[in-house]
Design a protein around this motif. Sequence first.
Motif: not given
Length: 625
Positions: A442-450, A476-483
């Motif tokens: 989940k963390a590596q997919a950017g879907t982790l929640t509190e 999230l930073a990597q996904l933003e860089a390649v969006k």
Amino acid sequence: MKNSTFVASALLALMLAACQTGPKVVENPLIESANSMTLDIAKVELTDTATVLHVDAYFRPHYWIRIDSKTYLRAEGKNYALTDAQGITPDSLFWMPESGEASFVLSFQPLPKRTKSFDFIESDCADCFKLFGIDLTGKKSYDTPEGIPAEALQIDGNATMPAPVFKSGETTVEVHLLHHRKELGKEQAMYVNTLTGGQEEYTAAIDSVTGVVTFKFSQYGLAEALFPMAGSVLLAPGEHVTVYIDQRFSGQRIVASRKGSEIQSFRTLYADGTYANLNNLVNSRTDWPAWSMNLYSGKFGDYKMSAEAYETYVVNRYKELSDSIASDSLPSLMKEWMLLSLKGEAVVAMMDGDRGREFNYRYLHNDWDRRNPVKGIDPMKPESILGLTKLFDINDPQLLMGARSSDYIGSVAYADEAWIKAAGIQTGLVPSLRKFIPLVGKAQAGTLTEADMKVFGAEDNPFYADALRAMQQETLAQLEAVKDKAVVERTPDVPVEKLFDAIVSPYKGKVVLVDFWNTWCGPCRAAIKATEPLKDTELKSDDLVWIYIANETSPIVKYKTMIPDIKGKHFRLNDKQWEYLAKKFKIDGIPSYVLVDKDGSYRLRNDLRDHDLLCKTLAEKSQSE
């Protein structure tokens, strides 16, 4: 007068040596390095008219090898051409006999008499046979490389075992390839076994001048970096580690494999850093005794054993091997490391006893089709683990320091809860890993929640929650860089039965290659890498469309950072969609290719795994009317 006599005698000896016309013969010369284990130089004969190599070849029976007529020797910057061959015909296919061994003789233009070493270059193509530094001086062993700092050389075999480091940070691994030759490769691979039980692959370019390659990556907890054929090192997060790899290991392996050869200890790897002493001790010899259960040899236990008999077998085997380690004359630190490795193996053997015995059956019967279930395996009971808990603590964090710790991690992290309860484990390493590892995806997919993080309590090391938050932030930073660079096509919203037609129908009248792949598939990546440059050259065509289909097992960050460099249309399917297409085309593995003709007809073409055939077929079909 005595001096005059001595000088005259020395001059006479030199004159006689210069007049000798007989051949100089070097048997079993040392070889510095090679790009293949297929060829060995058994003997070199040097005369005034030729340099003759007696070559031994080792390859799969009934497979072919080939020697190019443009093969040459290289010494002191000059080339010496192939002039004759006996036992093999240059440029023709030579089929290996049933034994997988063959010998032939190659003659070249004569090397200068004072030549100390030379290279064997089978033409200048990238994958042709190349052997470097073939010694003519009679050396019998490899010396220690120069320029290695003291920290990477010193070893204390009686030091205490270091502890695993639980923190996060950016790790830098600077690799110095000693005795590097550019022909040995332009890139270096490094595989990192992580605290999640998974493995990450990194590839970086080698500086052709210095032979240095640098890797940088985020590390969460203890990790192990593996270098193909060269060894491995434990890494502490956030450190800068310098690793020295003696690339003469490729030549040493050839020399050591010779019949009757005395096995010489050869140190391939040197390192500094937090775990320098342990890493250097483990890598200091290639002939350490191997006290291992060899779980995947097909010979560990018997698939017909009852669960009770198998449990007894595992316990007794552990006792036998641990006693052997204790009675050996190894350094104390090496004994402790081997014992930790053995303990990890024993945990895997017990907890994965059902799958282990199934593997044993499939290995012995050469039946790897998972659609054929293995019947008759007596299921293990969680209470079986008590046989090991009486011998050692299976919840000990030090077990992460042993070899193959990733197998141990996977075993305890995904075991049924009943096993953990039977072992009486309530807090510590194992329970924390069982909370941590399922959330990594989940963390590596950017879907982790509190809400996900509430599984962690005061009894857990705060490292785990902090690491997951750091992973998600990096994702999230990597996904933003390649969006804006990673374009994933929208999967057609149709029933799965119509999905493939919906994907390819917009390109009717063109040739379409549909490549089923995933980021974790090495052969897939290699095939794509080989094909990509051709899209702008010999396979450049408006009538040729490239479609790449992956599934959700490709981590989203890895996937989206890779596809901008792969020209074509990209689809990422869910499990149901992928499973249907896999059954539709009877896909037996990846890469798999479906070729769509201009008339819209298509079929599975896994013969196109042959790269040359793929290129030839696509060129012909895309250029036809």
